[in-house]
Structure formats: structure tokens, C-alpha cells
Design an enzyme around this catalytic site. Structure first.
Site, mmCIF file in Angstrom:
data_model
loop_
_atom_site.group_PDB
_atom_site.id
_atom_site.type_symbol
_atom_site.label_atom_id
_atom_site.label_comp_id
_atom_site.label_asym_id
_atom_site.label_seq_id
_atom_site.Cartn_x
_atom_site.Cartn_y
_atom_site.Cartn_z
ATOM 1 N N ASP A 179 16.521 -39.507 30.875
ATOM 2 C CA ASP A 179 16.038 -38.117 30.796
ATOM 3 C C ASP A 179 15.768 -37.667 29.364
ATOM 4 O OD1 ASP A 179 16.596 -38.064 33.555
ATOM 5 O OD2 ASP A 179 18.657 -37.444 33.158
ATOM 6 N N LYS A 186 10.959 -39.085 28.183
ATOM 7 C CA LYS A 186 10.058 -40.247 28.070
ATOM 8 C C LYS A 186 8.678 -39.909 28.604
ATOM 9 C CE LYS A 186 12.871 -43.162 30.202
ATOM 10 N NZ LYS A 186 14.158 -42.533 30.051
ATOM 11 N N GLN A 193 15.375 -44.965 32.602
ATOM 12 C CA GLN A 193 16.764 -44.673 32.206
ATOM 13 C C GLN A 193 16.920 -44.804 30.676
ATOM 14 O OE1 GLN A 193 16.532 -47.108 35.121
ATOM 15 N NE2 GLN A 193 16.248 -45.209 36.235
ATOM 16 N N GLY A 213 12.325 -40.694 37.093
ATOM 17 C CA GLY A 213 11.378 -39.642 37.473
ATOM 18 C C GLY A 213 10.634 -39.148 36.249
ATOM 19 N N HIS A 214 9.294 -39.222 36.312
ATOM 20 C CA HIS A 214 8.468 -38.727 35.206
ATOM 21 C C HIS A 214 7.686 -37.533 35.699
ATOM 22 C CE1 HIS A 214 9.517 -41.771 32.554
ATOM 23 N NE2 HIS A 214 8.482 -42.563 32.619
HETATM 24 P P1 IMP Z 1 21.672 -45.563 40.080
HETATM 25 O O1 IMP Z 1 20.681 -46.067 39.083
HETATM 26 O O2 IMP Z 1 21.055 -44.674 41.135
HETATM 27 O O3 IMP Z 1 22.493 -46.666 40.678
HETATM 28 O O4 IMP Z 1 22.709 -44.599 39.306
HETATM 29 C C1 IMP Z 1 23.628 -45.119 38.354
HETATM 30 C C2 IMP Z 1 23.832 -44.143 37.204
HETATM 31 O O5 IMP Z 1 22.629 -44.039 36.453
HETATM 32 C C3 IMP Z 1 24.153 -42.710 37.642
HETATM 33 O O6 IMP Z 1 25.019 -42.137 36.672
HETATM 34 C C4 IMP Z 1 22.805 -42.001 37.601
HETATM 35 O O7 IMP Z 1 22.928 -40.613 37.420
HETATM 36 C C5 IMP Z 1 22.192 -42.674 36.391
HETATM 37 N N1 IMP Z 1 20.734 -42.681 36.430
HETATM 38 C C6 IMP Z 1 19.922 -43.509 37.125
HETATM 39 N N2 IMP Z 1 18.641 -43.239 36.871
HETATM 40 C C7 IMP Z 1 18.614 -42.213 35.996
HETATM 41 C C8 IMP Z 1 17.554 -41.510 35.309
HETATM 42 O O8 IMP Z 1 16.358 -41.786 35.471
HETATM 43 N N3 IMP Z 1 17.960 -40.530 34.475
HETATM 44 C C9 IMP Z 1 19.257 -40.238 34.248
HETATM 45 N N4 IMP Z 1 20.270 -40.865 34.835
HETATM 46 C C10 IMP Z 1 19.953 -41.862 35.708
#
Ligand code: IMP
Length: 432
Positions: free
Chosen positions: A13, A16, A226, A40-41
Site C-alpha cells: 500500500d 505503487k 505488496q 489492489g491498484h
Molecule cells: P495474504 O497475502 O492474503 O495471505 O495476507 C498475508 C498478509 O499480507 C496480511 O497481513 C495482509 O494484510 C498482507 N497483505 C497482502 N496483500 C497486501 C497488499 O496488497 N497490501 C497490504 N497488505 C497486504
């Protein structure tokens, strides 16, 4: 220079979307190498705001090839929805999208398992706070060598075998977690058949495609998802995502060698945010943190969850810079920090704790306050600045402090949400 990697340098977040959008305008190919629809963009197309979770920002530019690499996990229902939404807007109509045959596919049972595990873990306060999109279970199946790849969708017999293997592995766990697995092999095969029909013409060897583009002198942008501190190997494990989010992930997630990468830009907000559980040394649990969330509209683009907010953490950023071999730094949301009227920055951790040795879990930040931000002139001047020289002195000093601490020059600064509110210090794809 023809290849540029853009990665998040915090916990995701970082903004990007805006940076990648600016850079994608000059790219011939934009490729994603890791993650799935946990990302998410936010894009603005003809005044309409939409969020893409899988398709890279190159989709905004007709003729720019968009590639989903082998390191990704893809939920075909989400992908189809994005394709249809973009096509309705007149985008992606010329065969711009390519999907790696080696990317893994998220089935409904991956999502079900992700959600069941999180619910159970929440009861004991041990949740990761995943996005519940099935990301972890899909990567887990990949590592266990029972994952289902895009290529498998095109071979029904192989697919049936693989699905039976997955049913045997997943159904008992669902039952232990108090639920029956939704669907079954027959239903999943039918679903896979429907996916294969529209997906087959888009499939490719993403590594070969990117390599050919590089050899032909085209400009290739590798778009990260991420951030470094969520990397499965180097992040705040186990509070991480399940893929390689750092620049090295490009090599494995696309299938090109490290020598093919020319530049790496890391993106950081002017402050820090995190969503989900896990260490966050500079988190503010007071009115200032709440104000920062309000000013920066810090709510997840994928899940809508409120993000925790805090001061910029220089030791963590320096660590992220090293992990990805950053050659340029992009600072976003400087205007949001300025609107707070009060700025502090973490310059070190007490007792010299090293963030690389799981230090973030017990780091106590040493904060330095940065005076001068309460001047009412700062925000309007900052939002109008289009060069570093035009920035108010406090903002320039802040950027200088960051660049000096992490030993990476500033490549871009965002001073507002709109495309024009950008200070482009370096042009993407220009020689360093
Ligand atoms: P997962 O990727 O859904 O398995 O989540 C694992 C961890 O990564 C959690 O703490 C999510 O909140 C975090 N996370 C996954 N994708 C994002 C993103 O695009 N932005 C921020 N946090 C993310």
C-alpha cells in the site's frame, strides 16, 4: 536502460499504483511477477475510478503488453471480471494480455481454507489478517507439488488427478475446522473447463516473452505487489504474504536472470502503514495515528480494512533498500504527512537492533522530531511543487534525510493524488 523493477519498500500500500502508472506510460511491456488478487491498484480511467487486483497498470495504455508471470497465483473469476470491466472501457481490446502457463490457479477451496483458518486463528488471537483470497493455500499447494497451473487447465486428465490429490489434502482440514469442503472434483473440472476456454488463447511462456522484449530493446517494467516487509523469506515472518515481494522475485517469478535487471525503484510513503497483524515499530496508537489515517484515506484497496499508521521507519527502509538493491527511491503522500502539521521520523532502534534479524518484532524506535512543518504555507507550496527546488525547505530537508540514511537517491516524489502532482526527478528507462 530497458528494464525497471518497481517494488514496495514497506508493508504494501505504498502508493505503487500512482508511480507504476506514471512509469507504465513509457513501457512496452508491464509484467507482474508475484502475488495475486491480494494486491489492489486504484486506476482512474476517463474520470472513473476502478481497482485492478491482477492486471498490471499497463492496461491503461493501449498497445502496452500486460503479462502475468509464473510466480503469481491467479483467481480466474477475478481475472475475467477485470478483463470484462476493462474491455467495456475500450481497454485490453487488442490482445494485450498474456498469462504464464506456469502461474498457479486459485480454486474456490483455496479461498475457503484461507477464510476458515483465519476465523479459527482469530478465536485464539493468532490470526495473520490475510486478505482471505486463497493466496496462502495456493502457494502452499505449489510448494507441496500438488498446485494447479494454468497449463493444467488445458489437460483435463492431468487436472482431474491433481484435483483429486487436492481434495484428499484439503477436505480433512476443512472438516477439522468445522466445515464441509464446498464443491467437488466434478464441479471444479467443469469450472476449469469454462476458464480454459477464454484463458487458453492468452497463455504464454512469460520468461521467453520478456526476454524477447528485452533483446529487442523494448522497455519492460516489472510491477511488484505488496512490499519488502511482507516478503515470505525476508519480511516479518510469519506475518507475511506467501511470495517473494522483493526485486529478486522478478527473476524467479518471471524467469529471467538477475543480469537482465537494470534499475530497481523502491516505493515508500512519507510515513508508514500496515494492515493485518504483525510487527510495526513506529505504529501510532493515538490521535495522531487516527488523523494520519483520515488524511491519507488509509483503508485497504482490496479489503477496505483500516490501516495502522505511524512514522517513517528509516532502519526498516534501509533494510528494504538492501533487500532489493534499490537504485532509486519514490516517496509518496508527502502532502498527507505535511497536512498533519507535525512530523517525526525513526532514525534508529534502541540498543542498535538490526531489522534483518527479526529485530522489527522487538524494536523500540528512536524518534527525531522535524520542526517547521506547522507553517501554514507548507501544504499549498508542497502540492504545487513540480521540482525538488520548488519544495518548502522542511520538505526538502526531510527527503534529504531519507535519501542520506538509506543511501539511495530520490527518483520521484508524489505531492498529491492527481497524475500532475508528481515531482519526476529521474525519468524511467533513462540512463542513471
Ligand atoms: P495474504 O497475502 O492474503 O495471505 O495476507 C498475508 C498478509 O499480507 C496480511 O497481513 C495482509 O494484510 C498482507 N497483505 C497482502 N496483500 C497486501 C497488499 O496488497 N497490501 C497490504 N497488505 C497486504
Amino acid at each position: 536502460m530497458s528494464t525497471l523493477v518497481v517494488v514496495g519498500a514497506q508493508w504494501g500500500d505504498e502508493g505503487k499504483g500512482k508511480v507504476v502508472d506514471a512509469v507504465a506510460a513509457e513501457a512496452d511491456v508491464v509484467a507482474r511477477f508475484a502475488g495475486g488478487n491480494n494486491a489492489g491498484h486504484t486506476l482512474v480511467v476517463d474520470g472513473r475510478t476502478l481497482v485492478t487486483h491482477l492486471i498490471p497498470s499497463g492496461c491503461m495504455y493501449p498497445g502496452t503488453r500486460c503479462v502475468l508471470g509464473a510466480g503469481m497465483v491467479i483467481d480466474p473469476d477475478v481475472l475475467l471480471h477485470e478483463i470484462e470491466t476493462l474491455r467495456a472501457l475500450g481497454l485490453l481490446v487488442h490482445d494485450e494480455l498474456r498469462v504464464s502457463l506456469h502461474a498457479h490457479v486459485i480454486f474456490p477451496f483455496h479461498r475457503q481454507l484461507d477464510a476458515l483458518r483465519e476465523e479459527r486463528a482469530t478465536q485464539s488471537g493468532a490470526q495473520i489478517g490475510t486478505t482471505k483470497r486463497g493466496i496462502g493455500p495456493a502457494y502452499e499447494a505449489k510448494a507441496a507439488r500438488r498446485g494447479i497451473r494454468v497449463a493444467d487447465l488445458l489437460h483435463p486428465e492431468r487436472l482431474r488427478e491433481r484435483l483429486e490429490q487436492n481434495l484428499a489434502a484439503v477436505a480433512p482440514e476443512c472438516e477439522r475446522l468445522g466445515a464441509r469442503i464446498e464443491g467437488g472434483v466434478q464441479q471444479w473440472l467443469a469450472q476449469a473447463d469454462a476458464w480454459a476456454r477464454w484463458l487458453a488463447p492468452m497463455t504464454c511462456d512469460a520468461g521467453a516473452l520478456c526476454h524477447a522484449a528485452i533483446v529487442a530493446g523494448q522497455r519492460v517494467l516489472f510491477e511488484g505487489a505488496q512490499g519488502a516487509l511482507l516478503d515470505v523469506d525476508h519480511g516479518t515472518y510469519p506475518y507475511v504474504t506467501s511470495s517473494s515481494t522483493i526485486a529478486g522475485g522478478v527473476c524467479t517469478g518471471i524467469g529471467i536472470g538477475p543480469t537482465a535487471i537494470d534499475e530497481v525503484w523502491g516505493i515508500s510513503k512519507a510515513y508508514a502503514t500496515r494492515v493485518g497483524a504483525g510487527p510495526f515499530p513506529t505504529k501510532l496508537v493515538d490521535a495522531t495515528g487516527n488523523r494520519l489515517r483520515e488524511l491519507g484515506a488509509e483503508f485497504g484497496a482490496t479489503t477496505g480494512r483500516p490501516r495502522d499508521c505511524g512514522w517513517l521507519d528509516l532502519p526498516a527502509l534501509r533494510h528494504a533498500a538492501r533487500l532489493s538493491g534499490m537504485t532509486g527511491l519514490c516517496i509518496t503522500k508527502l502532502d498527507v504527512l505535511a497536512a498533519l502539521g507535525k512530523v517525526e521520523i525513526c532514525v534508529a532502534y534502541e540498543d542498535g537492533i538490526d531489522p534483518g534479524c527479526d529485530g522489527l518484532a522487538h524494536a523500540v524506535p528512536r524518534l527525531q522530531s522535524c520542526p517547521g512543518w506547522d507553517d501554514p504555507d507548507v501544504v499549498p507550496r508542497l502540492r504545487l511543487a513540480r521540482t525538488l527546488e520548488a519544495l518548502p525547505a522542511v520538505a526538502r530537508a526531510y527527503l534529504d534525510t531519507i535519501a542520506a540514511a538509506i543511501e539511495v537517491p530520490i527518483a520521484l516524489v508524489s505531492v498529491g493524488a492527481s497524475r500532475e502532482q508528481t515531482i519526476a526527478v529521474r525519468r524511467p528507462f533513462d540512463p542513471a
